[in-house]
Scaffold this motif. Structure first.
Motif, PDB file in Angstrom:
ATOM      1  N   ASN A 132      97.446 -22.105 -24.344  1.00  0.00           N
ATOM      2  CA  ASN A 132      98.677 -22.691 -24.860  1.00  0.00           C
ATOM      3  C   ASN A 132      99.758 -22.705 -23.792  1.00  0.00           C
ATOM      4  O   ASN A 132     100.484 -23.696 -23.631  1.00  0.00           O
ATOM      5  CB  ASN A 132      99.157 -21.948 -26.109  1.00  0.00           C
ATOM      6  N   ASP A 133      99.861 -21.612 -23.051  1.00  0.00           N
ATOM      7  CA  ASP A 133     100.832 -21.550 -21.957  1.00  0.00           C
ATOM      8  C   ASP A 133     100.508 -22.602 -20.893  1.00  0.00           C
ATOM      9  O   ASP A 133     101.406 -23.288 -20.392  1.00  0.00           O
ATOM     10  CB  ASP A 133     100.834 -20.149 -21.341  1.00  0.00           C
ATOM     11  N   CYS A 144     101.447 -26.088 -22.243  1.00  0.00           N
ATOM     12  CA  CYS A 144     102.909 -26.268 -22.196  1.00  0.00           C
ATOM     13  C   CYS A 144     103.382 -26.530 -20.769  1.00  0.00           C
ATOM     14  O   CYS A 144     104.244 -27.392 -20.535  1.00  0.00           O
ATOM     15  CB  CYS A 144     103.621 -25.042 -22.768  1.00  0.00           C
ATOM     16  N   LYS A 181     102.410 -30.104 -19.820  1.00  0.00           N
ATOM     17  CA  LYS A 181     103.287 -31.079 -20.468  1.00  0.00           C
ATOM     18  C   LYS A 181     104.614 -31.183 -19.713  1.00  0.00           C
ATOM     19  O   LYS A 181     105.127 -32.277 -19.481  1.00  0.00           O
ATOM     20  CB  LYS A 181     103.536 -30.706 -21.925  1.00  0.00           C
ATOM     21  N   ALA A 182     105.158 -30.040 -19.322  1.00  0.00           N
ATOM     22  CA  ALA A 182     106.420 -30.043 -18.565  1.00  0.00           C
ATOM     23  C   ALA A 182     106.222 -30.687 -17.198  1.00  0.00           C
ATOM     24  O   ALA A 182     107.061 -31.486 -16.744  1.00  0.00           O
ATOM     25  CB  ALA A 182     106.937 -28.608 -18.409  1.00  0.00           C
ATOM     26  N   GLN A 217      95.896 -31.813 -17.849  1.00  0.00           N
ATOM     27  CA  GLN A 217      96.436 -31.605 -19.192  1.00  0.00           C
ATOM     28  C   GLN A 217      95.367 -31.916 -20.242  1.00  0.00           C
ATOM     29  O   GLN A 217      95.194 -31.164 -21.207  1.00  0.00           O
ATOM     30  CB  GLN A 217      97.662 -32.485 -19.412  1.00  0.00           C
ATOM     31  N   TYR A 265      93.609 -25.829 -31.137  1.00  0.00           N
ATOM     32  CA  TYR A 265      94.534 -26.964 -31.282  1.00  0.00           C
ATOM     33  C   TYR A 265      93.859 -27.949 -32.226  1.00  0.00           C
ATOM     34  O   TYR A 265      93.109 -28.812 -31.815  1.00  0.00           O
ATOM     35  CB  TYR A 265      94.778 -27.612 -29.927  1.00  0.00           C
TER      36      TYR A 265
END
Length: 87
Positions: A12-13, A16, A19-20, A52, A65
């Protein structure tokens, strides 16, 4: 005492962060004046999107997810909405 993170937390980290990262490279590519720099940014952006997707796919396959099945009406409504934007 050492803290241990679960696979779900680690992935998850990572998702994220990706995505950034893709957001930043997208903005950088959009604001480039020189085509060679823009091409480089777009190449990196494509690579980052690939990473990603790999992280997302790992999460999805492990059940970290979940993606619910969209009903046909919602899919049709979304297509119509976005087709109107393209015209």
């Amino acid at each position: 005492m050492q803290q241990v993170y679960t696979d779900k937390e680690i992935l998850n980290d990572g998702l994220c962060a990706q995505k950034a990262c893709t957001g930043k490279f997208n903005m950088a590519a959009t604001e480039c004046v020189h085509s060679s720099v823009r091409d480089t940014m777009l190449n990196i952006l494509e690579q980052e999107h690939s990473i990603q997707h790999e992280v997302f796919d790992m999460m999805h396959k492990r059940g970290f997810y979940e993606t619910p099945v969209a009903d046909d009406k919602k899919v049709a409504d979304a297509k119509m909405k976005h087709q109107q934007c393209v015209k």
